[in-house]
Motif scaffolding. Structure first.
Motif, PDB file in Angstrom:
ATOM      1  N   ASP A  77       0.835  -1.204   0.000  1.00 19.01           N
ATOM      2  CA  ASP A  77       0.000   0.000   0.000  1.00 19.01           C
ATOM      3  C   ASP A  77       0.869   1.252   0.000  1.00 19.01           C
ATOM      4  OD1 ASP A  77      -2.655   1.282   0.234  1.00 19.01           O
ATOM      5  OD2 ASP A  77      -1.944   1.912   2.203  1.00 19.01           O
ATOM      6  N   ALA A  78       1.971   1.218   0.776  1.00 16.48           N
ATOM      7  CA  ALA A  78       2.884   2.369   0.799  1.00 16.48           C
ATOM      8  C   ALA A  78       3.512   2.592  -0.573  1.00 16.48           C
ATOM      9  CB  ALA A  78       3.964   2.148   1.855  1.00 16.48           C
ATOM     10  N   GLU A  79       3.938   1.508  -1.224  1.00 21.16           N
ATOM     11  CA  GLU A  79       4.519   1.651  -2.565  1.00 21.16           C
ATOM     12  C   GLU A  79       3.484   2.177  -3.562  1.00 21.16           C
ATOM     13  OE1 GLU A  79       7.026  -0.835  -4.642  1.00 21.16           O
ATOM     14  OE2 GLU A  79       8.404  -1.258  -2.984  1.00 21.16           O
ATOM     15  N   THR A  80       2.243   1.753  -3.408  1.00 22.92           N
ATOM     16  CA  THR A  80       1.182   2.236  -4.290  1.00 22.92           C
ATOM     17  C   THR A  80       1.020   3.745  -4.159  1.00 22.92           C
ATOM     18  OG1 THR A  80      -0.013   0.136  -4.221  1.00 22.92           O
ATOM     19  CG2 THR A  80      -1.293   2.086  -4.782  1.00 22.92           C
ATOM     20  N   LYS A  81       1.051   4.237  -2.933  1.00 19.72           N
ATOM     21  CA  LYS A  81       0.936   5.681  -2.719  1.00 19.72           C
ATOM     22  C   LYS A  81       2.156   6.413  -3.269  1.00 19.72           C
ATOM     23  CE  LYS A  81      -2.162   5.540   1.287  1.00 19.72           C
ATOM     24  NZ  LYS A  81      -3.197   6.390   0.669  1.00 19.72           N
ATOM     25  N   ILE A  82       3.329   5.856  -3.065  1.00 20.41           N
ATOM     26  CA  ILE A  82       4.550   6.462  -3.608  1.00 20.41           C
ATOM     27  C   ILE A  82       4.466   6.550  -5.129  1.00 20.41           C
ATOM     28  CG2 ILE A  82       7.026   6.105  -3.964  1.00 20.41           C
ATOM     29  CD1 ILE A  82       7.021   4.806  -1.115  1.00 20.41           C
TER      30      ILE A  82
END
Length: 280
Positions: free
Chosen positions: A185-190
């Motif tokens: 999820d963090a990578e998706t936001k990045i």
């Protein structure tokens, strides 16, 4: 091995035989030169009237294709998958009016939904096979990535959410499945933020072609391609540190590109970790 572009052109002509078809666009990895041995052909077919099932099946039958999936109208799209000459084809059928409205939602109403942006991305980065005048007109509408969309996408993704603050607890407990979901999820936001910073439409809702997309960006943290990949290839403890560093660098980039955007609350929230009780 079949030449995917030549086969796509041949199939596009079969669709164009129907007067209800306004145009056919080659999308996906083949249109951008990213294809590999596992690539299929992705075609977007634009109809001026709803297609009947038999009309959708006609190009399949004429190309001696084998149907894998054949879906009814859903979420403003008709879709089918089939194999022809040993090549898998993914067909997305839309009314032309639906595509025009989707472009409006993206470039005028600043819709941050990746599914909506993907339509504009397909138009912008795809190759018209038939209906070139219509598709080029669509391209012109979305050519200039709007500042309002850029800001809206960043605002929608700059808060990494309360689950991110659980990262150390999940690692300690070895809840690795949940931890990997949090990291994904963090990578998706990045990725969403980086697309916006570079004024590029999101090309896939699941961020397929991640490395290719990152390599085409000018505004990004150093060695972002390898670092993002290492998150899921190394040990989880290192992965968390890598993501924390990348997030800090992304905030710096936002500050440089959009200095009037207030990131103070997002920075505080993202730095939080779940409290721990070492006395137990």
């Amino acid at each position: 091995m079949a030449d995917l572009k030549i086969l796509a052109e041949q199939l596009a002509r079969l669709y164009a035989e129907n007067p209800k078809v306004d145009g056919v666009l080659l999308g996906g990895s083949v249109s951008r030169g990213w294809q590999d041995r596992y690539s299929d052909i992705e075609l977007l077919v634009f109809w001026n009237e709803p297609p009947a099932d038999e009309e959708r099946k006609t190009p399949i039958n004429k190309s001696k294709g084998t149907v894998l999936d054949f879906h009814p109208y859903e979420d403003e799209e008709w879709s089918e998958t089939y194999i022809t000459e040993g090549v898998k084809l993914e067909i997305s059928n839309f009314l032309t009016a639906t595509i025009q409205r989707s472009i409006t939602d993206t470039v005028e109403l600043f819709d941050t939904n990746p599914e909506t942006q993907c339509i504009s991305a397909a138009i912008q980065y795809g190759s018209p096979l038939t209906g070139e005048s219509l598709i080029n007109g669509m391209k012109r509408r979305g050519h200039d990535y709007p500042d309002g969309l850029r800001r809206a996408v960043i605002r929608a993704n700059v808060n990494f959410g309360s689950r991110w603050s659980n990262r150390e607890a999940l690692l300690y407990r070895k809840d690795l499945l949940m931890l990997h979901r949090v990291m994904a999820d963090a990578e998706t936001k990045i990725m969403s933020i980086l697309f916006a910073l570079n004024r590029q439409y999101i090309v896939h809702p699941g961020f397929k072609w991640q490395r290719n997309s990152l390599e085409g960006m000018a505004i990004k943290p150093e060695n972002i391609e390898g670092r993002m990949e290492s998150v899921f290839l190394g040990n989880p403890q290192d992965a968390i540190k890598i993501l924390e560093e990348i997030i800090r660098e992304v905030f710096i980039l936002i500050g440089k590109e959009i200095p009037d955007m207030d990131l103070s609350e997002a920075i505080i929230q993202t730095g939080r970790v779940r409290p721990r009780n070492d006395s137990r």
